[in-house]
Motif scaffolding. Sequence first.
Motif, PDB file in Angstrom:
ATOM      1  N   VAL A 122      43.796  59.369  50.194  1.00 22.41           N
ATOM      2  CA  VAL A 122      44.674  58.388  49.543  1.00 22.41           C
ATOM      3  C   VAL A 122      44.646  58.659  48.050  1.00 22.41           C
ATOM      4  CG1 VAL A 122      45.286  55.942  49.450  1.00 22.41           C
ATOM      5  CG2 VAL A 122      43.654  56.741  51.162  1.00 22.41           C
ATOM      6  N   SER A 123      45.821  58.773  47.452  1.00 27.59           N
ATOM      7  CA  SER A 123      45.874  59.000  46.006  1.00 27.59           C
ATOM      8  C   SER A 123      47.230  58.551  45.474  1.00 27.59           C
ATOM      9  CB  SER A 123      45.664  60.478  45.694  1.00 27.59           C
ATOM     10  OG  SER A 123      45.834  60.710  44.313  1.00 27.59           O
ATOM     11  N   GLN A 124      47.195  57.556  44.600  1.00 26.46           N
ATOM     12  CA  GLN A 124      48.444  57.073  44.012  1.00 26.46           C
ATOM     13  C   GLN A 124      49.185  58.225  43.376  1.00 26.46           C
ATOM     14  OE1 GLN A 124      51.319  56.169  41.359  1.00 26.46           O
ATOM     15  NE2 GLN A 124      49.402  56.717  40.388  1.00 26.46           N
ATOM     16  N   SER A 125      48.494  58.941  42.486  1.00 27.97           N
ATOM     17  CA  SER A 125      49.145  60.010  41.720  1.00 27.97           C
ATOM     18  C   SER A 125      49.328  61.289  42.524  1.00 27.97           C
ATOM     19  CB  SER A 125      48.295  60.338  40.495  1.00 27.97           C
ATOM     20  OG  SER A 125      47.026  60.832  40.911  1.00 27.97           O
ATOM     21  N   GLY A 126      48.428  61.512  43.466  1.00 26.98           N
ATOM     22  CA  GLY A 126      48.447  62.779  44.210  1.00 26.98           C
ATOM     23  C   GLY A 126      47.926  63.934  43.374  1.00 26.98           C
ATOM     24  N   GLU A 127      47.275  63.622  42.246  1.00 24.26           N
ATOM     25  CA  GLU A 127      46.802  64.681  41.347  1.00 24.26           C
ATOM     26  C   GLU A 127      45.298  64.609  41.115  1.00 24.26           C
ATOM     27  OE1 GLU A 127      48.837  66.962  40.607  1.00 24.26           O
ATOM     28  OE2 GLU A 127      50.746  65.967  41.018  1.00 24.26           O
ATOM     29  N   THR A 128      44.599  63.694  41.737  1.00 25.03           N
ATOM     30  CA  THR A 128      43.165  63.537  41.479  1.00 25.03           C
ATOM     31  C   THR A 128      42.388  64.747  42.010  1.00 25.03           C
ATOM     32  OG1 THR A 128      43.401  61.155  41.536  1.00 25.03           O
ATOM     33  CG2 THR A 128      41.185  62.003  41.906  1.00 25.03           C
ATOM     34  N   ALA A 129      41.684  65.426  41.096  1.00 15.64           N
ATOM     35  CA  ALA A 129      41.037  66.697  41.444  1.00 15.64           C
ATOM     36  C   ALA A 129      40.064  66.552  42.615  1.00 15.64           C
ATOM     37  CB  ALA A 129      40.324  67.252  40.218  1.00 15.64           C
ATOM     38  N   LYS A 260      36.492  45.100  35.376  1.00 14.84           N
ATOM     39  CA  LYS A 260      35.662  45.881  34.452  1.00 14.84           C
ATOM     40  C   LYS A 260      36.490  46.893  33.685  1.00 14.84           C
ATOM     41  CE  LYS A 260      33.054  47.350  37.946  1.00 14.84           C
ATOM     42  NZ  LYS A 260      32.165  47.992  38.865  1.00 14.84           N
ATOM     43  N   GLU A 261      37.485  47.505  34.334  1.00 10.67           N
ATOM     44  CA  GLU A 261      38.171  48.599  33.646  1.00 10.67           C
ATOM     45  C   GLU A 261      39.062  48.143  32.498  1.00 10.67           C
ATOM     46  OE1 GLU A 261      41.511  49.619  37.086  1.00 10.67           O
ATOM     47  OE2 GLU A 261      40.918  51.189  35.718  1.00 10.67           O
ATOM     48  N   ILE A 262      39.567  46.921  32.564  1.00 10.70           N
ATOM     49  CA  ILE A 262      40.432  46.510  31.451  1.00 10.70           C
ATOM     50  C   ILE A 262      39.840  45.419  30.559  1.00 10.70           C
ATOM     51  CG2 ILE A 262      42.604  47.303  32.468  1.00 10.70           C
ATOM     52  CD1 ILE A 262      43.190  44.401  33.213  1.00 10.70           C
TER      53      ILE A 262
HETATM   54  O1  M6R Z   1      45.802  58.584  41.528  1.00  8.71           O
HETATM   55  P1  M6R Z   1      44.617  58.197  42.343  1.00  8.71           P
HETATM   56  O2  M6R Z   1      44.920  57.071  43.290  1.00  8.71           O
HETATM   57  O3  M6R Z   1      43.997  59.359  43.084  1.00  8.71           O
HETATM   58  O4  M6R Z   1      43.559  57.687  41.316  1.00  8.71           O
HETATM   59  C1  M6R Z   1      42.284  57.296  41.736  1.00  8.71           C
HETATM   60  C2  M6R Z   1      41.549  56.556  40.636  1.00  8.71           C
HETATM   61  O5  M6R Z   1      41.389  57.376  39.515  1.00  8.71           O
HETATM   62  C3  M6R Z   1      42.282  55.288  40.234  1.00  8.71           C
HETATM   63  O6  M6R Z   1      42.504  54.444  41.304  1.00  8.71           O
HETATM   64  C4  M6R Z   1      41.482  54.526  39.161  1.00  8.71           C
HETATM   65  O7  M6R Z   1      40.301  54.032  39.719  1.00  8.71           O
HETATM   66  C5  M6R Z   1      42.340  53.401  38.584  1.00  8.71           C
HETATM   67  N1  M6R Z   1      42.255  53.394  37.163  1.00  8.71           N
HETATM   68  C6  M6R Z   1      41.931  52.053  39.065  1.00  8.71           C
HETATM   69  O8  M6R Z   1      42.722  51.049  38.533  1.00  8.71           O
END
Ligand code: M6R
Length: 381
Positions: A122-129, A260-262
């Motif tokens: 699962v990856s929103q961006s599809g670019e996570t190494a 935590k992240e924001i």
């Molecule tokens: O694009 P991705 O879904 O693969 O990204 C995974 C994480 O880097 C991403 O969800 C990150 O944890 C976000 N900043 C959370 O809000």
Amino acid sequence: MEFYDDNLNVYTRDFEKVDIDAASLSKGKFESYMLKEIFEIPQALKDTNTTLSETDLPLDFIEILKNTPIINIVACGTAYNSAMAARYVIENLTRIPVNVEIASEFRYRNPIILKDSLFIAVSQSGETADTIAAVKLAKNLGAYVAVITNVASSSITNFANYTIHTKAGTEIAVAATKSYNCQLCAFYNLALYILKYRFNKDIKKYQEELYKLSYSAKKLLKNTEELITLAGQYSFNRSVFFLGRGLDYAVALEGSLKLKEISYIHSEGYAAGEIKHGTLALIEKGTLVVLLVTQKELAEKTMNALHEVKARGANVLAITQLNDIAKDSSLNHVIKLPEVDDLFAPVLEVIPLQLFAYYMARARGNDPDKPRNLAKSVTVE
Ligand code: M6R
């Protein structure tokens, strides 16, 4: 534009028109992308559910759904948290075992992957190494790889046997919001595909529940006042704890990550039954505990945690759709969700958590769109 290979020879590439309109790249009437993206959740849910429920699956994917003995899922961050919720949903509905793992850990433990088993990244961006590396390894080990991504032409899709495309629309804010809700929807649809193709089950009643989520999310977003007030009250707290059991535990992880992240406030998402094994020592007078209580069968047990933390001086905010829980007089604050079937509650219950994190960040003077030290896509290990 010209492209060069490693030896500086020019080469040509195909161009592809991507489906992004100008409105999705502007903040519109909103003060930030993150807030805009939270308010886009109802539309994103509608688009994702409609597309995925009407998709004709390829035959090789159907075969895997029918036969896979196990489902392994990898992801990072918010995408990982959606997979944690998916485990409860898929196992509950289909009784197929599901493993969930952080992508950056997967390839360093010599994993055991069964040939022709279903492996989902699962990856929103599809670019996570790390997620891409996990996919490559799983494929080499003989798995059938399905990818859930929000970007149809992203790198990860090049390594997938099948791509499930969430229709959240462009997500610009670093903190993932609407993509999480849509990832959950993708997993619900996946569980329904299994029920339909493997077990010949009628999935209509579940699909109706899925369709209702968009309307309920819209209703929920009508009232943000209470969350703004709460953020004002707690924005200078040292720590915030998110507790839940079962599916609520999975959502607690996401509520905590968002905060935590924001907001840069220390936070932990914890299994409600586990706090007395250590975390309870951190609860002191005035600590905010967010108690997630949407699972009827587990509600009574989760409420034990309420009494444990109250006895140590915590203030408790409950998020629930259950009337009995909402009336509990020991709670300091309650956010009541619209009526929703327990199994689908995560899609709604995360929304107040996303908004709470957002308003906490604002109350502390942070820019929620660009949190310090973080990037939208993590393309390095
Ligand atoms: O694009 P991705 O879904 O693969 O990204 C995974 C994480 O880097 C991403 O969800 C990150 O944890 C976000 N900043 C959370 O809000």
